[in-house]
Structures are given as structure tokens and as C-alpha cells.
Enzyme design. Sequence first.
Site, PDB file in Angstrom:
ATOM      1  CD  GLU A   1       2.737  11.375   7.869  1.00 23.28           C
ATOM      2  OE1 GLU A   1       2.966  11.634   6.675  1.00 23.28           O
ATOM      3  OE2 GLU A   1       3.051  12.116   8.804  1.00 23.28           O
TER       4      GLU A   1
ATOM      5  CB  CYS B   1       3.790   7.264   0.420  1.00 23.04           C
ATOM      6  SG  CYS B   1       5.030   7.176   1.711  1.00 23.04           S
TER       7      CYS B   1
ATOM      8  N   PRO C   1      -0.318   0.711   7.035  1.00 24.05           N
ATOM      9  CG  PRO C   1       1.136   1.856   5.572  1.00 24.05           C
ATOM     10  CD  PRO C   1       0.779   1.708   7.035  1.00 24.05           C
ATOM     11  CD1 TRP C   2      -1.909  -2.695   1.746  1.00 24.87           C
ATOM     12  CD2 TRP C   2       0.044  -2.847   0.663  1.00 24.87           C
ATOM     13  NE1 TRP C   2      -2.077  -2.119   0.510  1.00 24.87           N
ATOM     14  CE2 TRP C   2      -0.892  -2.211  -0.182  1.00 24.87           C
ATOM     15  CE3 TRP C   2       1.342  -3.054   0.183  1.00 24.87           C
ATOM     16  CZ2 TRP C   2      -0.578  -1.763  -1.463  1.00 24.87           C
ATOM     17  CZ3 TRP C   2       1.659  -2.604  -1.094  1.00 24.87           C
ATOM     18  CH2 TRP C   2       0.710  -1.974  -1.894  1.00 24.87           C
TER      19      TRP C   2
ATOM     20  CB  SER D   1      -5.608   5.078   0.502  1.00 24.28           C
ATOM     21  OG  SER D   1      -6.675   4.644   1.322  1.00 24.28           O
TER      22      SER D   1
ATOM     23  CE  LYS E   1      -6.987  -1.869  10.583  1.00 20.43           C
ATOM     24  NZ  LYS E   1      -6.401  -2.875   9.659  1.00 20.43           N
ATOM     25  N   PRO E   2      -2.691  -3.349  12.321  1.00 24.98           N
ATOM     26  CG  PRO E   2      -1.691  -5.465  12.302  1.00 24.98           C
ATOM     27  CD  PRO E   2      -2.528  -4.540  13.161  1.00 24.98           C
ATOM     28  CB  SER E   3      -2.300  -3.569   6.235  1.00 22.98           C
ATOM     29  OG  SER E   3      -2.929  -4.171   5.115  1.00 22.98           O
ATOM     30  CD  GLU E   4      -7.380  -4.613   5.428  1.00 23.16           C
ATOM     31  OE1 GLU E   4      -6.786  -4.013   6.360  1.00 23.16           O
ATOM     32  OE2 GLU E   4      -8.128  -4.033   4.618  1.00 23.16           O
TER      33      GLU E   4
HETATM   34  P1  NAD Z   1      -5.323   1.655   2.861  1.00 25.89           P
HETATM   35  O1  NAD Z   1      -5.818   3.020   2.999  1.00 25.89           O
HETATM   36  O2  NAD Z   1      -6.101   0.695   2.081  1.00 25.89           O
HETATM   37  O3  NAD Z   1      -5.111   0.985   4.280  1.00 25.89           O
HETATM   38  C1  NAD Z   1      -4.254   1.555   5.260  1.00 25.89           C
HETATM   39  C2  NAD Z   1      -4.736   1.137   6.616  1.00 25.89           C
HETATM   40  O4  NAD Z   1      -5.979   1.808   6.864  1.00 25.89           O
HETATM   41  C3  NAD Z   1      -5.041  -0.363   6.734  1.00 25.89           C
HETATM   42  O5  NAD Z   1      -4.683  -0.815   8.019  1.00 25.89           O
HETATM   43  C4  NAD Z   1      -6.537  -0.420   6.529  1.00 25.89           C
HETATM   44  O6  NAD Z   1      -7.124  -1.538   7.137  1.00 25.89           O
HETATM   45  C5  NAD Z   1      -6.968   0.867   7.206  1.00 25.89           C
HETATM   46  N1  NAD Z   1      -8.251   1.388   6.752  1.00 25.89           N
HETATM   47  C6  NAD Z   1      -8.772   1.348   5.512  1.00 25.89           C
HETATM   48  N2  NAD Z   1     -10.001   1.909   5.503  1.00 25.89           N
HETATM   49  C7  NAD Z   1     -10.249   2.305   6.770  1.00 25.89           C
HETATM   50  C8  NAD Z   1     -11.358   2.925   7.403  1.00 25.89           C
HETATM   51  N3  NAD Z   1     -12.465   3.245   6.723  1.00 25.89           N
HETATM   52  N4  NAD Z   1     -11.282   3.180   8.721  1.00 25.89           N
HETATM   53  C9  NAD Z   1     -10.172   2.862   9.419  1.00 25.89           C
HETATM   54  N5  NAD Z   1      -9.097   2.257   8.886  1.00 25.89           N
HETATM   55  C10 NAD Z   1      -9.134   1.987   7.560  1.00 25.89           C
HETATM   56  O7  NAD Z   1      -3.823   1.830   2.332  1.00 25.89           O
HETATM   57  P2  NAD Z   1      -2.840   0.684   1.911  1.00 25.89           P
HETATM   58  O8  NAD Z   1      -3.343   0.199   0.580  1.00 25.89           O
HETATM   59  O9  NAD Z   1      -2.624  -0.266   3.021  1.00 25.89           O
HETATM   60  O10 NAD Z   1      -1.476   1.512   1.738  1.00 25.89           O
HETATM   61  C11 NAD Z   1      -1.218   2.222   0.608  1.00 25.89           C
HETATM   62  C12 NAD Z   1      -1.478   3.695   0.829  1.00 25.89           C
HETATM   63  O11 NAD Z   1      -0.741   4.151   1.961  1.00 25.89           O
HETATM   64  C13 NAD Z   1      -0.985   4.515  -0.334  1.00 25.89           C
HETATM   65  O12 NAD Z   1      -1.911   5.519  -0.626  1.00 25.89           O
HETATM   66  C14 NAD Z   1       0.327   5.103   0.192  1.00 25.89           C
HETATM   67  O13 NAD Z   1       0.738   6.262  -0.450  1.00 25.89           O
HETATM   68  C15 NAD Z   1      -0.007   5.308   1.624  1.00 25.89           C
HETATM   69  N6  NAD Z   1       1.228   5.414   2.422  1.00 25.89           N
HETATM   70  C16 NAD Z   1       1.582   6.641   2.905  1.00 25.89           C
HETATM   71  C17 NAD Z   1       2.757   6.795   3.655  1.00 25.89           C
HETATM   72  C18 NAD Z   1       3.160   8.130   4.188  1.00 25.89           C
HETATM   73  O14 NAD Z   1       4.096   8.193   4.995  1.00 25.89           O
HETATM   74  N7  NAD Z   1       2.519   9.231   3.810  1.00 25.89           N
HETATM   75  C19 NAD Z   1       3.556   5.676   3.922  1.00 25.89           C
HETATM   76  C20 NAD Z   1       3.153   4.442   3.422  1.00 25.89           C
HETATM   77  C21 NAD Z   1       1.976   4.326   2.678  1.00 25.89           C
END
Ligand code: NAD
Length: 474
Positions: free
Chosen positions: A245, A279, A146-147, A224, A171-174
Site C-alpha cells: 500500500e 495517502c 508507516p508513521w 512510500s 515493524k512499526p516506523s522508526e
Molecule cells: P516509508 O516508506 O519511509 O516507511 C514506511 C515503512 O517502511 C517504515 O516502517 C520504514 O521503516 C519501512 N521501510 C523503509 N524502507 C524500507 C526498506 N528498504 N525495507 C523495508 N522496510 C522499509 O514511508 P513513511 O514516510 O513512513 O510513510 C509515508 C508514505 O506511506 C507515503 O508515501 C504515504 O503515501 C504512504 N502511505 C500509504 C498508505 C496506503 O494505504 N496506501 C497509507 C499510509 C501511508
Amino acid sequence: MERIFVNGQFADSTAEKSKVIVNPATEEEIAEIPLCGEKDVEQAVAAARKAFFSWGATTPAERSALLLKIADRVEQHLESLALIESQNVGKPLEVARFDVCAFVDNLRFFAGAARTLQGLSCGEYMEGHTSMIRREPVGVVGSITPWNYPLLMAGWKIGPALAAGNTVVLKPSELTPLSALKLAELTADLLPPGVLNVVTGLGEEAGAALARHPGVHMISLTGSVRAGKAVAREASAALKKVHLELGGKAPVVIFDDADLDEAVNGIRLAGFSNSGQDCTAAARIYVEKGSYEALLDKLAAAAQSIVVGDPLTEGTEMGPLVSQEHLERVAGFVERARSKPQVQVLAGGERLEGRGFFYKPTVLAGVSQSDEIIREEVFGPVVTVMPFASEDEAMELANDCQYALSTSVWTQNTSRAMKFVKQLQYGTVWVNTHFLLTSEMPHGGFKNSGYGKDQSIYAVEEYTEIKHAMIRFA
Ligand code: NAD
């Protein structure tokens, strides 16, 4: 245009689309990344598959030594990595430095843990036959991050995966890919080609391609609930191992016998650090009714005292939100919540004028348990406060949530604290503190917060398969 990292070197992506990366504090463009698709993912997975045979055959001591070298290298580049992270995510430089140090500590932990994996005892369970348990690496791991803590989350994924002998496509967040690309650069001469690969792109494209690729044996995602479900669906077609996670909505339960000032200080940090984009953020505050009014006053003052501004200025405690889109999302939650007449905004509730995606630390009271602001993850600098009248009510309110990542209880009563530790259905329960994580202890949720553990020896075990070998000797 940034390049992707495949088979030990940087290469041009075959992608036709790209994305501009923006500094959320200034709204300036700071980089452009390719939005990779199937083709780039295919090459990265092929490199990881090829590298697996030799990397998986290294001894734990060899892998441990390399992880220690990576940790040292990252530590030497603390300042440049912290600056990248600060400019890409908008976090105060001091916080970004802390994240880099946490990454280093994490990798050093996994370097040690690599050498401690255990199976059950080996012995003769059938006459003339000896059985043994082996822990094997899973193979190629797809890691999606995530980012909010880009480098640190990459460490949580890469550390245990490499320690156990797997190879990785990350693959890091975009929104925040820059520190992962820097990490690839820093490790290029340390790791054998193909052991760590980095592709950039959207979740629905590069991420999904990784999740469904038959050559990827395990997919590990932090993000998420929506992304977690999508990845689990993709991965199910190939029945691959999934580690998730996901989101959180941490309740904080404060009793009348707690040290109220300490609790407020705890929420000031855990509710607003990283602009609440965490989170484990302290989000839902439940306070015993004898302390309710006092807590509201103290917490509103504490939120208003947070120094919000330029992440690169010394003394800044809170930077912007990560993007315009996320700013609008957070503001939307607050607007909908305050449209109910009984809801009071005791601090914040609005964005900061000027450039950057800043939102003021916000405290809301008068909300109800059924409100969206209580039930959904806002992922911003917004905390809600509700009163409770009894232990049972507090427990019910705290556990009434789809997320179950972390929680805290504040009380001087040890028996009550132990009762809450036992009965709160969360992956982490803190008593008289909140937010603290350590490399040695597992981190992960129950319910919609996902499954599998990051950090600790449990994370290394997640990245292994158990094999039974039986040898006939008679
Ligand atoms: P996000 O779900 O939008 O994106 C996270 C990652 O998943 C990104 O790299 C994104 O490109 C990828 N992704 C999104 N849709 C996908 C798909 N359909 N297939 C494959 N990959 C996909 O989340 P975010 O906005 O980057 O981060 C915030 C979220 O992360 C919050 O819900 C937060 O609680 C959670 N988070 C959880 C923890 C933990 O340890 N539990 C830690 C940090 C963040």
C-alpha cells in the site's frame, strides 16, 4: 530504552544502536528505541513460526473471539493510546481519538470476517473423486507500517492477518513505534505467545531483514514507493507473497455544476487533515474554469481558517509535521514550486515560528501539470489548483499520474459522475465527497500506489493461500 516484544513478552534487544523519539510539537525527547537488526528479527520470526502451528489450527470462532477482546481492550485504553499517538505523531488529540476508534472498528470487522471466508463449491470434477477448495493461512507475515497513522495501520495489517490464522512480526516506523509497543503490552495476556511480535528499527535494517527472511512467508508494507520497491526486491529472492500500500497524489475534479462550498469544505478536511500526511489527501485540485476564481478565493480563506497549534489543546485542527527532516522536505517542494514567477502562494507557504515542526496550510495556483509539485507526493499540508476547460481535459489531467490510490469528482450530473467513476484509474473514486473509508470496503491502489487490498473481506483473502484437496471415493 524501550524493549521489543517477542514470544509474548518484552525483552531487551541485542541491538547496539538506538534512536531517540521526539515529540514533533515540542521537539522534546519522549523515548528511545533499539534499532534492531538480523538477530532480533530472527528471534521474532522464530517465535512467530513456532506459534503458527497452533494459531493456524484454531477455529475462526476462536480467533474472532480474541480479536473482539483486543478491540475491547484497546477501546478501554482509548485515552492513553490517543495521547501516545498525539505526542509521537503530532496529531491533534481529537484526531488521535478518532484513529483509535477506527482501529477498534476495524478489528471488530475482521473478527466477523474471520468467520466468513469462502472457497468455490466442492464437487465431483472427475469421476469417483471429490474436490474441495480450502483457504489456508499463509504462515508468518512480516508487517511494516508507516508513521502517519501508526496504530490504525497496525490494525489494518494485524486484523486480517490474524483473522486468517497467520502469525505476525510487526515493524512499526522508526519515527512512531510507541503505539505498536503499547498494543503489544495490551494484548500480551490475550494472544498466545508468538502470535504477535513487535521489533523496532530502521526500514533498511529491521525492515529489510524481515523482507528477506526465508521464514517469513508474506510481507505487507504500507509506505512510500521507494520502500515498496525495496521490499519487493528483497522478497523476490525468496519468491514470497508481497502486499504493498504505497503513496498517493489524489486529484479532485470540480465541475461548474458542483456545490462549490461543499467542495471547499471537503478539501479543507481532506487536504489538510493529519497535516496533509495522508495517502488519500486531496492534493491536486482541478476546477472547471467558470468556478476557478471563486474556488481560489474560498479555498485560500478556508486554508487560512484552519487552527494550527498545540495538538493537546482542544480546538486545534492541525498539528506539526512528523519531523524536522519532513518539514524541510515539504518546505523544499513549496520553495521550488514558487521559484517559477507564475506560481502564486494564496495561503501559507511558510513554517510557523517557534518550537515544533509546524507548516502553514498552503494553497498554490499557477502551477503546470509537468511541475514537480504536481507529479511528486509532497505528503504535507499543500494543495495545488489548476483550471480545466472540458470533461476530456479534466479526465486526462486527473489520470496523468504515477500514483493511483484515490480521487474524487464533484458534480451534480449523474451521467458525468458515472463516466468518471468508470474512467478514473484509481483504487477509490469518491463522488461529491473525499477521504471517507470504511472497514467493509477495500482500500488499495493501482499503478505505483501498489497492489493488494487493505480493509474489507478482500484483505482477509490476501492473507490466505488457496489449496485444492481431492479425495478418491471409488
Ligand atoms: P516509508 O516508506 O519511509 O516507511 C514506511 C515503512 O517502511 C517504515 O516502517 C520504514 O521503516 C519501512 N521501510 C523503509 N524502507 C524500507 C526498506 N528498504 N525495507 C523495508 N522496510 C522499509 O514511508 P513513511 O514516510 O513512513 O510513510 C509515508 C508514505 O506511506 C507515503 O508515501 C504515504 O503515501 C504512504 N502511505 C500509504 C498508505 C496506503 O494505504 N496506501 C497509507 C499510509 C501511508
